[in-house]
Design a protein around this motif. Structure first.
Motif, PDB file in Angstrom:
ATOM      1  N   TRP A  15      -3.506 -39.081   2.800  1.00 26.00           N
ATOM      2  CA  TRP A  15      -4.304 -38.883   1.580  1.00 26.00           C
ATOM      3  C   TRP A  15      -3.447 -38.427   0.405  1.00 26.00           C
ATOM      4  CZ3 TRP A  15      -8.271 -41.405   2.866  1.00 26.00           C
ATOM      5  CH2 TRP A  15      -8.914 -41.221   4.074  1.00 26.00           C
ATOM      6  N   ARG A  54     -13.816 -39.868  -3.414  1.00 24.91           N
ATOM      7  CA  ARG A  54     -12.904 -41.017  -3.285  1.00 24.91           C
ATOM      8  C   ARG A  54     -12.612 -41.311  -1.808  1.00 24.91           C
ATOM      9  NH1 ARG A  54      -9.258 -41.878  -7.514  1.00 24.91           N
ATOM     10  NH2 ARG A  54      -8.329 -43.407  -6.131  1.00 24.91           N
ATOM     11  N   ILE A  55     -12.397 -40.259  -1.005  1.00 29.32           N
ATOM     12  CA  ILE A  55     -12.067 -40.474   0.413  1.00 29.32           C
ATOM     13  C   ILE A  55     -13.254 -41.096   1.162  1.00 29.32           C
ATOM     14  CG2 ILE A  55     -11.651 -39.222   2.594  1.00 29.32           C
ATOM     15  CD1 ILE A  55      -9.770 -37.403   1.114  1.00 29.32           C
ATOM     16  N   ASP A  57     -15.640 -42.738  -0.342  1.00 27.87           N
ATOM     17  CA  ASP A  57     -16.130 -43.860  -1.152  1.00 27.87           C
ATOM     18  C   ASP A  57     -17.590 -43.683  -1.574  1.00 27.87           C
ATOM     19  OD1 ASP A  57     -15.936 -46.187  -2.575  1.00 27.87           O
ATOM     20  OD2 ASP A  57     -16.346 -47.505  -0.875  1.00 27.87           O
ATOM     21  N   ARG A 102     -23.678 -47.729   5.299  1.00 28.09           N
ATOM     22  CA  ARG A 102     -22.319 -48.015   5.821  1.00 28.09           C
ATOM     23  C   ARG A 102     -22.384 -48.698   7.184  1.00 28.09           C
ATOM     24  NH1 ARG A 102     -18.848 -45.165   2.276  1.00 28.09           N
ATOM     25  NH2 ARG A 102     -20.237 -45.247   0.490  1.00 28.09           N
ATOM     26  N   ASP A 109     -13.361 -46.898   4.227  1.00 29.27           N
ATOM     27  CA  ASP A 109     -13.376 -45.482   3.870  1.00 29.27           C
ATOM     28  C   ASP A 109     -13.637 -44.619   5.108  1.00 29.27           C
ATOM     29  OD1 ASP A 109     -16.588 -44.863   3.870  1.00 29.27           O
ATOM     30  OD2 ASP A 109     -16.100 -46.922   3.378  1.00 29.27           O
TER      31      ASP A 109
END
Ligand code: HEM
Length: 307
Positions: A15, A54-55, A57, A102, A109
């Motif tokens: 990361w 962000r990690i 998503d 998802r 992600d």
């Protein structure tokens, strides 16, 4: 003591570019309008929530909602219990919806990876998966933002001597990060010190047996100052390795899964802020700073600064 991680796992190091890019982007936005700025609104509060969205998503526009839920879930002492119940219900529904989206349409992600791994495993109840993801979504925001704001406040007010070294040397920033995380408690709640834990088995401590099933208040802040393990005035040795593993992230089966992400964020945030703004200073006397008091965290509401 087990579960005290010695070195960053590779999964966290992956990361680093993402966290560094978020830090740089926030710094660009912070610096662009010129001084004075509020380091809390423009930096310390934005960093962890931007990184985790962000990690996982998650759309950037959901960040304020996540903060709202984090504040209801962890932070504020003066909330109406009905409002808390409603907020937690909305948050759980939001997360359950993310899981089903998802599952139908996975990406690369972390959230999709966790959903797929859970489905492969097979017998993990859906509510446990949702609970885990709720934790990942908000447990790191309040804690990381608090730790970073408190560290910046301490360094700018008490240790301007250390600021340039933190900016010049990332290894020094990493050492300082560990000591700051260890030595500055996230908050102090005099009415209820420590975390409430239940003993899984009989425990002998200081000649006293605590029977299995008892509730104990384990005060990590006090343990972190145990003079047999940590010599006093820990912060005066900002750039030397800690004398023993810190308890800032807990220990045992519930050891904080975000510990290394939190360290990485804080190290890069301090290093790059100090490198970019070596003359950074607060523009207000420390006595004029107002503080946010949560159930378990305490941090400055604003840090007006210039360079
Ligand atoms: C400075 C930042 C942070 C501090 C000081 C902190 C501290 C802690 C502590 C003390 C615990 C309880 C451990 C125990 O009961 O033994 C915990 C649990 C947890 N933390 Fe963190 N944390 C931080 C950042 C993060 C981040 C960035 C994330 C996620 C991205 C995260 C996710 C969690 C979760 C999900 C749990 C619950 C684990 C469980 O119950 O099994 N934390 N954290």
């Amino acid at each position: 003591m087990t579960n005290l991680i010695e070195a960053p796992p590779a999964a966290t190091e992956q990361w680093r570019p993402l966290v560094a890019a978020v830090v740089d982007r926030l710094l660009d936005d912070l610096v662009r309008p010129g001084p004075p700025v509020d380091l809390v609104a423009g930096y310390t509060r934005l960093l962890p929530t931007t990184v985790i969205t962000r990690i996982l998503d998650i759309p950037g526009e959901d960040r304020e909602r996540l903060w709202h839920w984090a504040e209801f879930g962890f932070a504020t002492t003066e909330r109406d219990p009905d409002d808390v119940t409603r907020a937690m219900k909305d948050f759980t529904a939001y997360t359950a919806q993310l899981v089903s989206t998802r599952r139908r349409d996975p990406g690369d992600d972390l959230l999709s990876t966790i959903v797929q791994a859970t489905d492969r495993e097979g017998d993990i109840p859906e509510h446990q998966l949702v609970h885990l993801l709720c934790g990942l979504l908000v447990a790191g925001q309040e804690t990381s933002a608090t730790a970073l704001a408190n560290a910046v406040f301490y360094l700018l007010t008490e240790r301007p001597d250390a600021w340039r070294r933190i900016g010049a040397d990332e290894t020094a920033a990493a050492l300082a990060t560990e000591r700051l995380l260890h030595s500055i408690p996230l908050g102090i709640n005099p009415e209820r010190p420590g975390s409430l834990l239940r003993t899984a088995e009989d425990v002998e401590l200081g000649g006293v047996t605590i029977p299995a099933g008892d509730i104990v208040a384990a005060d990590r802040t006090a343990a972190s100052q145990d003079p047999h393990v940590f010599p006093p005035h820990s912060l005066s040795r900002l750039f030397t390795p800690l004398e023993a593993g810190t308890l800032a992230f807990g220990a045992g089966p519930h050891f904080c899964p975000g510990a290394w992400l939190a360290r990485l964020q804080m190290q890069l945030a301090l290093h790059r802020l100090a490198a970019r703004l070596p003359n950074l200073h607060l523009t207000t006397p420390t006595t004029a700073i107002t503080w946010r008091h949560g159930t378990s965290t305490r941090s400055p509401l604003h840090l007006p600064a210039a360079w």
